[in-house]
Enzyme design. Structure first.
Site, mmCIF file in Angstrom:
data_model
loop_
_atom_site.group_PDB
_atom_site.id
_atom_site.type_symbol
_atom_site.label_atom_id
_atom_site.label_comp_id
_atom_site.label_asym_id
_atom_site.label_seq_id
_atom_site.Cartn_x
_atom_site.Cartn_y
_atom_site.Cartn_z
ATOM 1 C CB CYS A 206 -0.944 -0.001 1.202
ATOM 2 S SG CYS A 206 -2.105 -1.383 1.217
ATOM 3 C CB CYS A 226 -3.007 2.348 9.559
ATOM 4 S SG CYS A 226 -2.441 2.772 11.223
#
Length: 244
Positions: A206, A226
């Protein structure tokens, strides 16, 4: 500097500390945090692109402050090497590698490809839950978040309350110029991937090269955190999944 935690609620203590420290130098903030919480204080670090500054500052307060490092199993090899380099360089004596629980991986991500279908779920089992477990033994913790990262961080306080704990953001007021000046002054080593164009470094699936702050994280998705720094209702465990 010392504070009587029994004299106030946790939110009240956070508000008072923020009022007193909101314009202070990061080292002053860290010393106040350590005076308040002692061995109940931890630093959470990603050992990412900007992490050396805060780790160096913390080492000047006490190299024995626990450093919680989320080893997600999806990190770049260069990050794992950098973690060893900085821990040795700054003589950090208590770096704890936090890994996802085997049962969580076995039941939710047996093929290590959850990130393809649910980045939130992947962050949850690899970051949020391991950190929740590790922080249960601490009353205060330190993050490397800064307002210039943008998004929800634009209004970041220096001290805040989160899930019943006091969270310190000693670099909230600093911009890239201050960070770069500190790195140059103390000749701090850079993360190896910075030279390859990575301005912010997380897990390899990512993270993309980018010279624009955190824009290389979760590109093409409506996701900027996150899950570690996402507010939750009191008593509710996280079910969502940055430089920390």
């Amino acid at each position: 500097m010392a504070y009587d935690q029994t004299s106030a609620t946790v939110p009240g203590l956070a508000a008072r500390l923020d009022a007193e420290l909101r314009d202070a130098h990061p080292l002053t903030i860290l010393r106040a945090a350590y005076a308040q919480f002692g061995d109940k204080l931890a630093l959470v670090s990603s050992f990412g692109a900007e992490s050396a500054v805060l780790l160096h500052l913390v080492s000047q307060v006490s190299p024995s402050i626990p450093v919680l490092f989320l080893d997600t199993g999806m990190l770049f090899g260069q990050t794992l090497d950098y973690r060893k380099t900085l821990a040795s360089r700054f003589a950090l004596t208590d770096v704890r590698d936090l890994r996802p629980a085997f049962t969580d991986l076995a039941t939710q991500d047996p093929n290590s490809d959850l990130w393809r279908t649910s980045v939130d779920g992947c962050c949850n089992i690899r970051k949020v839950l391991p950190l929740d477990r590790a922080l249960s033994g601490f009353d205060g913790w330190i993050t490397g978040r800064k307002r210039f990262h943008g998004g929800d961080r634009l209004s970041l306080p220096v001290v805040e309350e989160a899930e019943g704990k006091i969270k310190f953001n000693p670099l909230a007021n600093w911009g890239k110029a201050e960070l770069d000046a500190y790195v140059a002054e103390h000749q701090l080593p850079a993360h190896p991937l910075v030279a390859q164009g990575y301005a912010s470094i997380g897990c390899w699936p990512c993270t993309q090269p980018s010279d624009d702050g955190r824009s290389g994280r979760w590109q093409g998705q409506e996701k900027t955190e996150c899950g570690i720094h996402v507010a939750r209702a009191p008593g509710v465990a996280s079910n969502v999944g940055g430089d920390i």
